[in-house]
Design an enzyme around this catalytic site. Structure first.
Site, PDB file in Angstrom:
ATOM      1  CG  HIS A  61      -3.455  -3.643   3.050  1.00  0.00           C
ATOM      2  ND1 HIS A  61      -2.514  -3.226   3.954  1.00  0.00           N
ATOM      3  CD2 HIS A  61      -4.024  -2.511   2.544  1.00  0.00           C
ATOM      4  CE1 HIS A  61      -2.508  -1.904   4.020  1.00  0.00           C
ATOM      5  NE2 HIS A  61      -3.410  -1.446   3.173  1.00  0.00           N
TER       6      HIS A  61
ATOM      7  CB  CYS B 118      -0.964  -0.038   1.179  1.00  0.00           C
ATOM      8  SG  CYS B 118      -2.330   1.142   1.010  1.00  0.00           S
TER       9      CYS B 118
ATOM     10  CD  GLU C  54      -1.255  -6.489   5.073  1.00  0.00           C
ATOM     11  OE1 GLU C  54      -1.398  -5.327   5.505  1.00  0.00           O
ATOM     12  OE2 GLU C  54      -0.860  -6.732   3.913  1.00  0.00           O
TER      13      GLU C  54
END
Length: 543
Positions: free
Chosen positions: A513, A379, A515
């Protein structure tokens, strides 16, 4: 409406691990072929955590449908196969906001609005909606019993036992059982007082889970059962253990899921926890350690990067590597030398907002690019890589983001509405909302790119949380200088989603993102590849 409801409350102190315990129990029940979902009730007045400081609240977890939610929903998704949505997180602020909106629209026909029944009815409605279509809904109540803020939630779950029926409701109370080192004794009194507080609200816990730094012996569990009016077999011990992913196995061995299924008269197979046993096997059998530097500005508060840290650990499991994470404050790089970067095997610049610490992140990106250290920009981290490249490779020394410098000379990062602010006639063709991009977005990968090889597919879905974009007006210069765009958005504006630097062993930035899509069973392909690259770099460095 779910078939059964389990409500998890906490007592004595906060931060006992209600979220992880709730997620672990959900994982065990899911392993028994039950359809399970989880919900978090947060007592703060904010409508959602989206505007809250990571220093106070930790990370904001983004769901597939674009909700900004509590970090515990990240734990839920990492432990369960089912995905969370905006209905799985509820705050006091959201409840009051909805009730007041209904009142303004005349929904209550002029009635005086009160906590009971209007607020509690709204809470119950949201709980029932979240459980629709599931066998079991586990609901975690934020805070501790006795907090003023939590009372409407506790009152609501008390009422549900009356309205739905006690046979379909189960209350679990997670409480602290401290060990006093001077006297060498385990103390049960805090738990007794916590349960007493819960009883004063009208809730009798059915199960007690005792958190301690050691296994709570049978005698103390018997004492707790006697004083707290629960069966002895309903008192479970949860000691500190080496990995949170061992908790499902640990609770299952004590028979927690058997007790719950017997209580609800549910007939289902025994829990198949082989996947968690595989995870623990991977954790035990490692071949080395890699050092990963996270360059951020909330480094004193690891919860601000909870999903990122978890994703790195998951990738470590897949590569059979221990991940040694160094949280490095980006501001420190601005005012001191960069020696802290020299011992790293890879560098991550995560997402974030605001100008503080930005120049330190740019220094880290430059160091990584020039020294061939694997770099992963997520990001804001991708935008940092673009700014650094524009300054130090293309020569646009005043390149920046309009988030930081509103009228910068070279706005390589900007809102779409700002891309053409010097050319109003062109700007009219780029009218688009400047609201934050949230949730799942399609991304098209460039054939033959590193990203394509990693994902092994041409279209991916990833979660976003950002407002600023790479300015397409500078892409020609950027790509001519060697940085490539390997991932594009699905919409007509063709927004940059992934960038790579082919001259580098592993240099990738993603606008999304990844994750948020990682779990210990599967990990995320980008993180798996990143950790593998870190290990390769380490081997070359030590050769």
């Amino acid at each position: 409406m779910a078939k059964y409801y389990i409500f998890i409350t906490g007592g004595v102190v906060s931060s006992l691990g209600k979220g992880i315990t709730t997620a672990s129990l959900g994982a065990i029940l899911e392993a028994r072929n039950l359809k399970v979902t989880l919900m978090k009730l947060d007592p703060y007045i904010n409508v959602d955590p989206g505007t809250m400081s990571p220093i106070q609240h930790g990370e904001v977890f983004v769901t597939e449908d674009g909700a900004e939610t509590d970090l515990d929903l990240g734990h839920y998704e990492r432990f369960l196969n089912s995905k969370m949505s905006r209905y799985n997180n509820l705050t006091t602020g959201k409840i009051y906001s909805d009730v007041l909106r209904n009142e303004r629209n005349g929904f209550y026909l002029g009635a005086t609005i009160q906590v009971i029944p209007h607020i509690t009815n709204e809470i119950k409605k949201c709980i029932i909606r979240a459980g629709k279509g599931f066998d079991i809904l586990l609901v975690e109540i934020g805070g501790t019993v006795g907090d003023i803020e939590s009372l409407p939630f506790l009152e609501s779950i008390r009422q549900m036992a009356i309205e739905i029926g006690k046979r379909k409701i189960l209350y679990i109370h997670l409480t602290l059982v401290p060990y006093l080192y001077p006297s060498k004794e385990i103390k049960t009194k805090p738990t007794q007082h916590s349960v007493k507080e819960l009883l004063s609200i009208g809730i009798q816990p059915d199960i007690l889970i005792c958190r301690s730094d050691r296994l709570v012996p049978k005698y103390e569990r018997s004492k707790i059962a006697l004083f707290c009016n629960v069966p002895e077999k309903a008192v479970f011990s949860l000691e500190d253990i080496d990995s949170i992913y061992r908790i499902p196995i640990f609770l299952n061995k004590q028979g927690l899921d058997n007790y719950i299924c017997h209580r609800f008269c549910i007939k289902c197979p025994k829990a198949d926890l082989s996947m968690w046993e595989t995870v623990m096997h991977q954790k035990k059998n490692t071949i080395g350690t890699v050092i990963i530097g996270i360059i951020g500005k909330y480094t004193e508060f690891p919860d601000a990067y909870r999903s990122l840290i978890a994703a790195l650990e998951h990738a470590g499991l897949k590569n059979r590597l221990i991940i040694d994470i160094k949280l490095i404050n980006s501001q420190s790089l601005e005012f001191s030398d960069i020696s802290t970067l020299k011992n790293l095997d890879a560098i991550i610049v995560p997402g974030g907002f605001g100008y503080r610490g930005i120049e330190g992140k740019i220094i880290a990106a430059k160091f990584s690019r020039e020294k061939n250290i694997p770099y992963f920009g997520i990001c804001l981290g991708m935008q940092i890589a673009i700014i650094e490249f524009a300054r130090n490779v293309i020569g646009l020394m005043e390149a920046n983001s309009t988030e930081f410098i509103k009228n910068c000379k070279y706005p390589v990062i900007a809102k779409i509405s700002e891309w053409n602010y010097r050319k109003k006639s062109i700007f009219n063709t780029y009218k688009i909302s400047t609201k934050m991009r949230l949730g799942n977005q399609k991304c098209y990968l460039k054939l033959g790119s590193l990203a394509y090889q990693i994902y092994n597919k041409s279209i991916i879905l990833e979660r976003h949380r950002h407002r600023y974009e790479v300015n397409n007006l500078f892409l020609n210069k950027i790509e001519k200088s060697g940085l490539i765009v390997s991932g594009w958005s699905h919409n007509k504006y063709k927004l940059v989603e992934i960038i790579e630097y082919p001259k580098h062993p592993w240099f990738i930035g993603s606008q999304f993102h990844p994750e948020f899509n990682s779990n210990p069973r599967d990990s995320h392909p980008l993180f798996i590849s990143f950790i593998k690259a870190a290990h390769n770099y380490q081997n070359k460095k030590n050769f």
